[in-house]
Design an enzyme around this catalytic site. Sequence first.
Site, PDB file in Angstrom:
ATOM      1  N   HIS A  11      -7.977  11.323  -2.249  1.00 40.89           N
ATOM      2  CA  HIS A  11      -7.544   9.997  -2.698  1.00 40.89           C
ATOM      3  C   HIS A  11      -7.266  10.100  -4.185  1.00 40.89           C
ATOM      4  CE1 HIS A  11      -7.251   5.760  -3.419  1.00 40.89           C
ATOM      5  NE2 HIS A  11      -7.419   5.503  -2.137  1.00 40.89           N
ATOM      6  N   ARG A  36      -0.552   9.301  -0.595  1.00 40.11           N
ATOM      7  CA  ARG A  36      -1.660   9.835  -1.387  1.00 40.11           C
ATOM      8  C   ARG A  36      -1.523  11.303  -1.745  1.00 40.11           C
ATOM      9  NH1 ARG A  36      -6.322   6.506   1.874  1.00 40.11           N
ATOM     10  NH2 ARG A  36      -5.671   4.511   0.975  1.00 40.11           N
ATOM     11  N   GLN A  92      -7.447  14.658   3.046  1.00 35.26           N
ATOM     12  CA  GLN A  92      -6.796  13.833   2.045  1.00 35.26           C
ATOM     13  C   GLN A  92      -7.633  13.697   0.782  1.00 35.26           C
ATOM     14  OE1 GLN A  92      -6.143   9.382   2.792  1.00 35.26           O
ATOM     15  NE2 GLN A  92      -4.110  10.280   2.747  1.00 35.26           N
ATOM     16  N   LEU A 135     -14.830   5.324  -4.886  1.00 38.30           N
ATOM     17  CA  LEU A 135     -13.422   5.011  -4.674  1.00 38.30           C
ATOM     18  C   LEU A 135     -12.959   3.742  -5.386  1.00 38.30           C
ATOM     19  CD1 LEU A 135     -10.878   5.781  -2.869  1.00 38.30           C
ATOM     20  CD2 LEU A 135     -11.585   3.856  -1.482  1.00 38.30           C
ATOM     21  N   ARG A 142      -2.616  10.951   5.977  1.00 38.82           N
ATOM     22  CA  ARG A 142      -2.737   9.585   6.491  1.00 38.82           C
ATOM     23  C   ARG A 142      -2.207   8.571   5.474  1.00 38.82           C
ATOM     24  NH1 ARG A 142      -6.683   5.350   5.835  1.00 38.82           N
ATOM     25  NH2 ARG A 142      -8.007   6.660   4.549  1.00 38.82           N
ATOM     26  N   GLU A 171      -6.508   1.924  -3.256  1.00 36.98           N
ATOM     27  CA  GLU A 171      -5.071   1.946  -3.512  1.00 36.98           C
ATOM     28  C   GLU A 171      -4.541   0.508  -3.647  1.00 36.98           C
ATOM     29  OE1 GLU A 171      -2.981   5.126  -1.331  1.00 36.98           O
ATOM     30  OE2 GLU A 171      -2.022   3.449  -0.329  1.00 36.98           O
ATOM     31  N   PHE A 190       0.855  -1.189   0.000  1.00 33.48           N
ATOM     32  CA  PHE A 190       0.000   0.000   0.000  1.00 33.48           C
ATOM     33  C   PHE A 190       0.889   1.236   0.000  1.00 33.48           C
ATOM     34  CE2 PHE A 190      -4.481   1.160   0.844  1.00 33.48           C
ATOM     35  CZ  PHE A 190      -5.101  -0.002   0.432  1.00 33.48           C
ATOM     36  N   HIS A 225     -11.450  12.454   0.477  1.00 37.58           N
ATOM     37  CA  HIS A 225     -11.575  11.100   0.990  1.00 37.58           C
ATOM     38  C   HIS A 225     -11.556  11.025   2.509  1.00 37.58           C
ATOM     39  CE1 HIS A 225     -11.092   6.760   0.960  1.00 37.58           C
ATOM     40  NE2 HIS A 225      -9.933   6.817   1.569  1.00 37.58           N
TER      41      HIS A 225
HETATM   42  C1  LIG Z   1     -14.685   4.315   0.243  1.00 34.56           C
HETATM   43  C2  LIG Z   1     -13.715   4.280   1.381  1.00 34.56           C
HETATM   44  C3  LIG Z   1     -12.729   3.294   1.436  1.00 34.56           C
HETATM   45  C4  LIG Z   1     -11.823   3.256   2.507  1.00 34.56           C
HETATM   46  N1  LIG Z   1     -10.869   2.259   2.548  1.00 34.56           N
HETATM   47  C5  LIG Z   1     -10.032   2.191   3.615  1.00 34.56           C
HETATM   48  C6  LIG Z   1      -9.106   1.129   3.749  1.00 34.56           C
HETATM   49  O1  LIG Z   1      -9.025   0.212   2.940  1.00 34.56           O
HETATM   50  N2  LIG Z   1      -8.285   1.110   4.826  1.00 34.56           N
HETATM   51  C7  LIG Z   1      -8.334   2.092   5.785  1.00 34.56           C
HETATM   52  O2  LIG Z   1      -7.583   2.025   6.756  1.00 34.56           O
HETATM   53  N3  LIG Z   1      -9.236   3.103   5.690  1.00 34.56           N
HETATM   54  C8  LIG Z   1     -10.083   3.168   4.637  1.00 34.56           C
HETATM   55  N4  LIG Z   1     -10.984   4.196   4.555  1.00 34.56           N
HETATM   56  C9  LIG Z   1     -11.134   5.111   5.689  1.00 34.56           C
HETATM   57  C10 LIG Z   1     -11.891   4.430   6.801  1.00 34.56           C
HETATM   58  O3  LIG Z   1     -12.779   3.495   6.278  1.00 34.56           O
HETATM   59  C11 LIG Z   1     -12.674   5.435   7.652  1.00 34.56           C
HETATM   60  O4  LIG Z   1     -11.826   6.445   8.084  1.00 34.56           O
HETATM   61  C12 LIG Z   1     -13.257   4.736   8.860  1.00 34.56           C
HETATM   62  O5  LIG Z   1     -13.997   3.607   8.478  1.00 34.56           O
HETATM   63  C13 LIG Z   1     -14.128   5.634   9.711  1.00 34.56           C
HETATM   64  O6  LIG Z   1     -14.651   4.857  10.760  1.00 34.56           O
HETATM   65  P1  LIG Z   1     -15.413   5.502  11.987  1.00 34.56           P
HETATM   66  O7  LIG Z   1     -15.745   4.397  12.906  1.00 34.56           O
HETATM   67  O8  LIG Z   1     -14.617   6.637  12.522  1.00 34.56           O
HETATM   68  O9  LIG Z   1     -16.714   6.126  11.352  1.00 34.56           O
HETATM   69  P2  LIG Z   1     -17.819   5.536  10.336  1.00 34.56           P
HETATM   70  O10 LIG Z   1     -17.577   4.161   9.924  1.00 34.56           O
HETATM   71  O11 LIG Z   1     -17.967   6.570   9.284  1.00 34.56           O
HETATM   72  O12 LIG Z   1     -19.113   5.513  11.237  1.00 34.56           O
HETATM   73  C14 LIG Z   1     -19.688   6.686  11.755  1.00 34.56           C
HETATM   74  C15 LIG Z   1     -20.888   6.304  12.570  1.00 34.56           C
HETATM   75  O13 LIG Z   1     -21.386   7.452  13.242  1.00 34.56           O
HETATM   76  C16 LIG Z   1     -22.790   7.489  13.114  1.00 34.56           C
HETATM   77  N5  LIG Z   1     -23.199   8.879  13.272  1.00 34.56           N
HETATM   78  C17 LIG Z   1     -22.711   9.978  12.662  1.00 34.56           C
HETATM   79  N6  LIG Z   1     -23.329  11.070  13.122  1.00 34.56           N
HETATM   80  C18 LIG Z   1     -24.215  10.647  14.061  1.00 34.56           C
HETATM   81  C19 LIG Z   1     -25.164  11.306  14.889  1.00 34.56           C
HETATM   82  N7  LIG Z   1     -25.336  12.621  14.858  1.00 34.56           N
HETATM   83  N8  LIG Z   1     -25.911  10.543  15.715  1.00 34.56           N
HETATM   84  C20 LIG Z   1     -25.785   9.197  15.749  1.00 34.56           C
HETATM   85  N9  LIG Z   1     -24.907   8.538  14.984  1.00 34.56           N
HETATM   86  C21 LIG Z   1     -24.143   9.262  14.145  1.00 34.56           C
HETATM   87  C22 LIG Z   1     -23.069   6.885  11.758  1.00 34.56           C
HETATM   88  O14 LIG Z   1     -24.403   6.434  11.681  1.00 34.56           O
HETATM   89  C23 LIG Z   1     -22.059   5.729  11.779  1.00 34.56           C
HETATM   90  O15 LIG Z   1     -22.593   4.650  12.483  1.00 34.56           O
HETATM   91  C24 LIG Z   1     -11.897   4.235   3.505  1.00 34.56           C
HETATM   92  C25 LIG Z   1     -12.882   5.215   3.458  1.00 34.56           C
HETATM   93  C26 LIG Z   1     -13.760   5.249   2.391  1.00 34.56           C
HETATM   94  C27 LIG Z   1     -14.765   6.367   2.353  1.00 34.56           C
END
Ligand SMILES: Cc1cc2nc3c(=O)[nH]c(=O)nc-3n(C[C@H](O)[C@H](O)[C@H](O)COP(=O)(O)OP(=O)(O)OC[C@H]3O[C@@H](n4cnc5c(N)ncnc54)[C@H](O)[C@@H]3O)c2cc1C
Length: 592
Positions: free
Chosen positions: A247, A291, A245, A257, A402, A260, A124, A358
């Site tokens: 992507h 990135r 970032q 997306l 990142r 990578e 990666f 991203h």
């Molecule tokens: C398409 C894509 C591919 C990616 N691929 C990778 C990868 O391969 N490897 C890697 O390391 N990272 C990757 N990333 C980044 C990574 O996936 C994210 O940074 C990470 O999953 C975020 O996780 P989180 O738990 O912080 O939030 P999220 O998974 O975004 O969850 C947020 C949660 O908060 C809840 N929420 C938000 N606001 C409220 C509110 N007001 N009240 C109640 N609930 C609320 C939502 O309902 C959800 O349940 C990728 C990101 C994207 C967009």
Amino acid sequence: MVAINSSLPRRQFDAVVVGAGGAGMRCSLQLAQAGLKVAVLSKVFPTRSHTVAAQGGIGASLGNMSEDNWYWHMYDTIKGSDWLGDQDAIEFMCRQAPEAVYELEHFGMPFDRNADGTIYQRPFGGHTANFGEKPVQRACAAADRTGHALLHTLYQRNVAAKTHFFVEWMALDLIRNDAGDVLGVTALEMETGDIYILEAKKTILATGGAGRIWAASTNAFINTGDGLGMAARAGICLQDMEFWQFHPTGVAGAGVLITEGVRGEGGILLNKDGERFMERYAPTLKDLAPRDFVSRSMDQEIKEGRGCGPDGNYVVLKLDHLGADVINKRLPSIREIAIKFGNVDPIKEPIPVVPTIHYQMGGIPANYHGQVVTWENGEEKVVNGLYAIGECAAVSVHGANRLGTNSLLDLVIFGRAAGNHIVDSHPEKQREHQPLAKESVEASLARVNALETRTSGEKVQDVANSIRVSMQQHCGVFRTLKLLNEGVGQIDELAEQVKRISFKDKSKVFNTARVEALEVENMIEVARATIKSAANRTESRGAHALNDHPERDDENWLKHTLWHSSDGRLEYKPVHMKPLTVESFPPKARTF
Ligand SMILES: Cc1cc2nc3c(=O)[nH]c(=O)nc-3n(C[C@H](O)[C@H](O)[C@H](O)COP(=O)(O)OP(=O)(O)OC[C@H]3O[C@@H](n4cnc5c(N)ncnc54)[C@H](O)[C@@H]3O)c2cc1C
């Protein structure tokens, strides 16, 4: 309209976790397993959180494919962060990574396997062996659906541990008393429109990123920065918001997306002349440079007239040489995305791609236990009762940029760390629920009521679109002070419009429109923080590339930005340069 009195329904928990993504559910699991009464709120069904979309992998120096170690991972992360990452937190994360991944394996996460049964790992961007010598295979993958595998595993574990899920509940505001302690949240049950008070001894924000403040984004529609808005309104500063970032490989025109991991598997970027241009920009890592680096190189190619297509506004990602077998086995969803959103079958043709917003590196400032920390009189001060984890937090392990796979890692490491810290501090013994902070609850209700009672004003969608367009135009891959300052003016004006949002025909307001309006109130906080912080940082570092000041300036800018919502004030705090046990990595030139 909601009456302002203390007769609102109230529920009490040891801990309330806002967000059911990877971070929220890793934390809630730790808490529920320790016997705490835990509520997890989510705007969508837990397994639809954005973590489900993560494709490429989770980083850990397992060394399954060739020699690797956590110290190299630590170095890569610091260099990737352009030295803005806090080295204590980075050591904490990289050192625990292998154990955290084995823990996921034991939870039942279905990783891809090598012939000898070990977890499959792919290369990666920015991950190297021996301090930058050559690429290393560090990304533990479940095909190109790693986030899906991770999130479903954590959900099942939480169900078994009896976590209480509040599905389609939106947290509105933090409840904070005069001493500044956080006592829980106000929340909207989205189906009924009823508002509740959820009292908690500990409140954990895990609301994910806010990529939806841009017009073209790889993020889910729910990624509107609610946790950041809640923190900002409660008087908590936001850190390093200028660092976002791009992507390199969003499908041109669609934003979806392409991981990578495609380049990890051997995919390459080409310009209109069929040239593998990354060889010129990053002779050692080529297409697998970090990135920010690849996105800028692509932008440069397009600006200099070497873009593809009739308008020369994208480059292409070629992977047909990998062969149908590899593509179908390791990258099945990518093929599907390319066919559906890019109109090309990557087994035969290259995919048109452009840099697309991203990930937010900044967020709510937190230490490596997940505790939210503010900055007072030159010192970090813990906000009692409040934690922030995952993409909404700035720990800061990602600094100014990142590395791919380090976010999924961040979720499980700091989700678990916050859980452990809460369990260790025995919230039930520490104190009973404190008396409710009535004024804080009333301020939250007044905010919702204002939306309902305004008789004329702006339409929600118009304001939301204007924010997105403005951010897209003024805060791109390459920035100029002129563009940024224009952006500050526009976003300030839009912040005034947000205060005037109203629903024209009250009889036809659906709760979805209410939710959207409440989300826009969070988006504008994120947009203000971002554009203001960016316009003030007169250097280029990581993802913040400023044409007027193209060099990194460690003498003046090796420091974190803190932005305050109440008066738009910016202040700065030093980067933690000292790791926990090893020697510090001092800043040096960043070439790949
Ligand atoms: C398409 C894509 C591919 C990616 N691929 C990778 C990868 O391969 N490897 C890697 O390391 N990272 C990757 N990333 C980044 C990574 O996936 C994210 O940074 C990470 O999953 C975020 O996780 P989180 O738990 O912080 O939030 P999220 O998974 O975004 O969850 C947020 C949660 O908060 C809840 N929420 C938000 N606001 C409220 C509110 N007001 N009240 C109640 N609930 C609320 C939502 O309902 C959800 O349940 C990728 C990101 C994207 C967009």
